[in-house]
Design a protein around this motif. Sequence first.
Motif, PDB file in Angstrom:
ATOM      1  N   VAL A   1     -10.721  91.926   9.415  1.00 42.75           N
ATOM      2  CA  VAL A   1     -10.294  91.101   8.275  1.00 42.75           C
ATOM      3  C   VAL A   1      -8.946  90.459   8.585  1.00 42.75           C
ATOM      4  CG1 VAL A   1      -9.526  91.176   5.860  1.00 42.75           C
ATOM      5  CG2 VAL A   1     -11.618  92.381   6.553  1.00 42.75           C
ATOM      6  N   LEU A   2      -8.040  91.220   9.153  1.00 40.81           N
ATOM      7  CA  LEU A   2      -6.721  90.708   9.500  1.00 40.81           C
ATOM      8  C   LEU A   2      -6.818  89.594  10.550  1.00 40.81           C
ATOM      9  CD1 LEU A   2      -3.665  90.777   9.248  1.00 40.81           C
ATOM     10  CD2 LEU A   2      -3.648  92.651  10.913  1.00 40.81           C
ATOM     11  N   ILE A   3      -7.661  89.777  11.539  1.00 40.18           N
ATOM     12  CA  ILE A   3      -7.839  88.743  12.576  1.00 40.18           C
ATOM     13  C   ILE A   3      -8.351  87.448  11.954  1.00 40.18           C
ATOM     14  CG2 ILE A   3      -9.272  88.098  14.570  1.00 40.18           C
ATOM     15  CD1 ILE A   3      -9.041  91.083  15.450  1.00 40.18           C
ATOM     16  N   ARG A   4      -9.368  87.559  11.085  1.00 38.70           N
ATOM     17  CA  ARG A   4      -9.904  86.351  10.427  1.00 38.70           C
ATOM     18  C   ARG A   4      -8.846  85.694   9.542  1.00 38.70           C
ATOM     19  NH1 ARG A   4     -14.465  89.676   9.860  1.00 38.70           N
ATOM     20  NH2 ARG A   4     -13.998  90.038   7.674  1.00 38.70           N
ATOM     21  N   THR A   5      -8.056  86.494   8.854  1.00 32.36           N
ATOM     22  CA  THR A   5      -7.006  85.953   7.985  1.00 32.36           C
ATOM     23  C   THR A   5      -5.954  85.219   8.808  1.00 32.36           C
ATOM     24  OG1 THR A   5      -7.363  87.752   6.416  1.00 32.36           O
ATOM     25  CG2 THR A   5      -5.282  86.560   6.246  1.00 32.36           C
ATOM     26  N   ARG A   6      -5.582  85.780   9.933  1.00 35.94           N
ATOM     27  CA  ARG A   6      -4.609  85.116  10.811  1.00 35.94           C
ATOM     28  C   ARG A   6      -5.155  83.787  11.320  1.00 35.94           C
ATOM     29  NH1 ARG A   6      -2.539  90.178  14.449  1.00 35.94           N
ATOM     30  NH2 ARG A   6      -1.091  91.040  12.932  1.00 35.94           N
ATOM     31  N   GLU A   7      -6.441  83.777  11.700  1.00 39.29           N
ATOM     32  CA  GLU A   7      -7.057  82.545  12.192  1.00 39.29           C
ATOM     33  C   GLU A   7      -7.037  81.470  11.107  1.00 39.29           C
ATOM     34  OE1 GLU A   7     -10.895  83.979  13.411  1.00 39.29           O
ATOM     35  OE2 GLU A   7     -10.156  84.658  15.370  1.00 39.29           O
ATOM     36  N   LYS A   8      -7.370  81.853   9.873  1.00 39.55           N
ATOM     37  CA  LYS A   8      -7.354  80.899   8.762  1.00 39.55           C
ATOM     38  C   LYS A   8      -5.934  80.396   8.501  1.00 39.55           C
ATOM     39  CE  LYS A   8     -11.415  82.601   6.321  1.00 39.55           C
ATOM     40  NZ  LYS A   8     -11.913  83.213   5.077  1.00 39.55           N
ATOM     41  N   LEU A   9      -4.953  81.280   8.560  1.00 43.45           N
ATOM     42  CA  LEU A   9      -3.555  80.900   8.341  1.00 43.45           C
ATOM     43  C   LEU A   9      -3.102  79.894   9.397  1.00 43.45           C
ATOM     44  CD1 LEU A   9      -0.838  81.182   6.901  1.00 43.45           C
ATOM     45  CD2 LEU A   9      -0.375  83.171   8.357  1.00 43.45           C
ATOM     46  N   GLU A  10      -3.441  80.155  10.655  1.00 47.21           N
ATOM     47  CA  GLU A  10      -3.059  79.241  11.731  1.00 47.21           C
ATOM     48  C   GLU A  10      -3.708  77.874  11.536  1.00 47.21           C
ATOM     49  OE1 GLU A  10      -4.105  81.334  15.294  1.00 47.21           O
ATOM     50  OE2 GLU A  10      -2.441  82.754  15.084  1.00 47.21           O
TER      51      GLU A  10
ATOM     52  N   MET B   1      -4.622  76.542   8.681  1.00 50.32           N
ATOM     53  CA  MET B   1      -3.953  75.897   7.544  1.00 50.32           C
ATOM     54  C   MET B   1      -2.583  75.360   7.946  1.00 50.32           C
ATOM     55  SD  MET B   1      -4.995  78.443   4.429  1.00 50.32           S
ATOM     56  CE  MET B   1      -4.169  77.515   3.166  1.00 50.32           C
ATOM     57  N   GLU B   2      -1.861  76.101   8.752  1.00 50.52           N
ATOM     58  CA  GLU B   2      -0.553  75.628   9.214  1.00 50.52           C
ATOM     59  C   GLU B   2      -0.708  74.349  10.037  1.00 50.52           C
ATOM     60  OE1 GLU B   2       0.867  79.122  11.243  1.00 50.52           O
ATOM     61  OE2 GLU B   2       2.012  79.791   9.491  1.00 50.52           O
ATOM     62  N   GLU B   3      -1.726  74.292  10.865  1.00 54.01           N
ATOM     63  CA  GLU B   3      -1.973  73.083  11.648  1.00 54.01           C
ATOM     64  C   GLU B   3      -2.311  71.899  10.742  1.00 54.01           C
ATOM     65  OE1 GLU B   3      -4.993  73.981  14.569  1.00 54.01           O
ATOM     66  OE2 GLU B   3      -3.750  75.523  15.519  1.00 54.01           O
ATOM     67  N   ARG B   4      -3.132  72.135   9.711  1.00 50.43           N
ATOM     68  CA  ARG B   4      -3.485  71.057   8.771  1.00 50.43           C
ATOM     69  C   ARG B   4      -2.240  70.573   8.025  1.00 50.43           C
ATOM     70  NH1 ARG B   4      -8.154  72.492   4.868  1.00 50.43           N
ATOM     71  NH2 ARG B   4      -7.753  70.346   4.271  1.00 50.43           N
ATOM     72  N   ILE B   5      -1.393  71.492   7.592  1.00 51.20           N
ATOM     73  CA  ILE B   5      -0.174  71.110   6.871  1.00 51.20           C
ATOM     74  C   ILE B   5       0.736  70.290   7.774  1.00 51.20           C
ATOM     75  CG2 ILE B   5       1.974  72.017   5.878  1.00 51.20           C
ATOM     76  CD1 ILE B   5       0.242  74.280   4.667  1.00 51.20           C
ATOM     77  N   THR B   6       0.880  70.715   9.024  1.00 49.88           N
ATOM     78  CA  THR B   6       1.710  69.979   9.980  1.00 49.88           C
ATOM     79  C   THR B   6       1.170  68.563  10.167  1.00 49.88           C
ATOM     80  OG1 THR B   6       2.305  72.032  11.107  1.00 49.88           O
ATOM     81  CG2 THR B   6       2.625  69.988  12.330  1.00 49.88           C
ATOM     82  N   ALA B   7      -0.153  68.445  10.278  1.00 54.15           N
ATOM     83  CA  ALA B   7      -0.774  67.131  10.455  1.00 54.15           C
ATOM     84  C   ALA B   7      -0.573  66.270   9.210  1.00 54.15           C
ATOM     85  CB  ALA B   7      -2.258  67.280  10.764  1.00 54.15           C
TER      86      ALA B   7
END
Length: 83
Positions: free
Chosen positions: A58-67, A69-75
């Motif tokens: 669950v933590l791995i999937r959450t980290r992947e989703k966070l990363e 989202m961070e990329e989308r926000i940066t874009a």
Amino acid sequence: MLDPKKLEEIAKQLSDAVPPGVRNAAEGAETKMKQILQSQLARLDVVTREEFDIQSQVLIRTREKLEAMEERITALEAQLNDN
């Protein structure tokens, strides 16, 4: 919660460490040791390996989703700055 086979193994090892004369005098010592171990281990705040592995996934999937989202926000921020 805890693997009963592991508890039996630990209790047996403790029982085997007791000299034979004492072991014979203490009938049921292995059962009593197992009960004491179960009681003490139940006090600890531990999880099973299965629960730990599930939460790790669950933590791995959450980290992947966070990363992602961070990329989308940066874009999106870059697009806003370009306008």
